[in-house]
Design an enzyme around this catalytic site. Sequence first.
Site, PDB file in Angstrom:
ATOM      1  N   LYS A 166       0.834  -1.066   0.237  1.00 36.06           N
ATOM      2  CA  LYS A 166      -0.171   0.028   0.005  1.00 36.06           C
ATOM      3  C   LYS A 166       0.771   1.343  -0.023  1.00 36.06           C
ATOM      4  CE  LYS A 166      -4.499  -2.028   1.417  1.00 36.06           C
ATOM      5  NZ  LYS A 166      -5.533  -2.172   2.370  1.00 36.06           N
ATOM      6  N   ARG A 189      -3.564 -10.299   4.784  1.00 30.92           N
ATOM      7  CA  ARG A 189      -3.871 -10.552   3.163  1.00 30.92           C
ATOM      8  C   ARG A 189      -2.861  -9.929   2.360  1.00 30.92           C
ATOM      9  NH1 ARG A 189      -6.360  -6.687  -0.431  1.00 30.92           N
ATOM     10  NH2 ARG A 189      -7.797  -7.692  -1.790  1.00 30.92           N
TER      11      ARG A 189
END
Length: 358
Positions: A300, A335
């Site tokens: 991210k 995840r």
Amino acid sequence: MSAERDGGAVFVRPLGILGHETAAAAVEAGIARWLAGGPLAFAMVEVIVRWPDGGIGRASGTLADVAGWEQVVERLDALSRPRQPFAGLALDKPAIMGIINVTPDSFSDGGDFLDHANAIAQGAALLDAGADILDVGGESTRPGADPVSPEEEIRRVVPVVRHFAGTGAKVSIDTRHAAVMAAALEAGAAIINDVTALTGDPESLGVAVRSAAPVVLMHMKGEPRTMQQAPDYLDVSTDVYAYLAERVAVCLDAGIRPENLCVDPGIGFGKTVAHNLDVLRHTALFHGLGLPVLIGLSRKGFIGALSRKEPPKDRLAGSLAGALASLGQGAQIVRVHDVAETYQARALWLALEGQSAT
């Protein structure tokens, strides 16, 4: 699910987290408690009180210091009790959820797996690398992303879901649309993973209730096109906790069983770099909801923002650092895009905690 004291909402964050032999000795001595029934224990807590006027108070101490505070003791029970299996997965060690984006525009791998054959090949590789769950999504939820029609999303994901469900793999469907949930569940998906915590579509809660499928409830402030436009919180971690507690209560009231719920604080979804760091530091707080905690921070943007502005595929090291930091606070599921590397990092972490990766 926060406690109340004199009109203030009370939140309890485990501190003094201990591992392996130290944890067992401290629990046996009565000075620590197990964290969510896992291999870690905690010997201290931070008590956070949010007052109706917007004020926030914080104090930390040992378990003995808070032994007479009824509301805190209630939270300690939720923080400590073992988690039941989620979607058939025992949570005695952290699980790895591997990402398959069947999209042209995901922030990291958009277009790489839009072709069904490529998506299936990627899923097979992730399973070989050690993924416990395959998370299949057909709509990008990156900041600024445009929505996709449910019909197009179904076209993208259902063949991939059906293929892997047919092999016996555990598949989650990453969607905020009820029609996509229903189609994927019919194709064999075992888990609903919804970035809107079943609020993005008025039919989603009903699909979840009727299917009795396990659900991951995630926090997102706003929606993908606007969520990064100056997100603001009073206190991000307790704001996120309160939102997830409310969504859990709605789901339980609707008839979803607690063992079919998992929470995700939504790293990167309507949060600044500082917000993301605060939530990660407070990962252990979310165990107070009494449910498995999933952390998704792989590749991210805040990782690059903290480093040298690396593009998504060059953020592996930061992704692993974040994953291990969340495991160190008891997160039960991570995840990730990079399953093989995460599996190896988890194997070392488990060994340090006296557990085997297999």
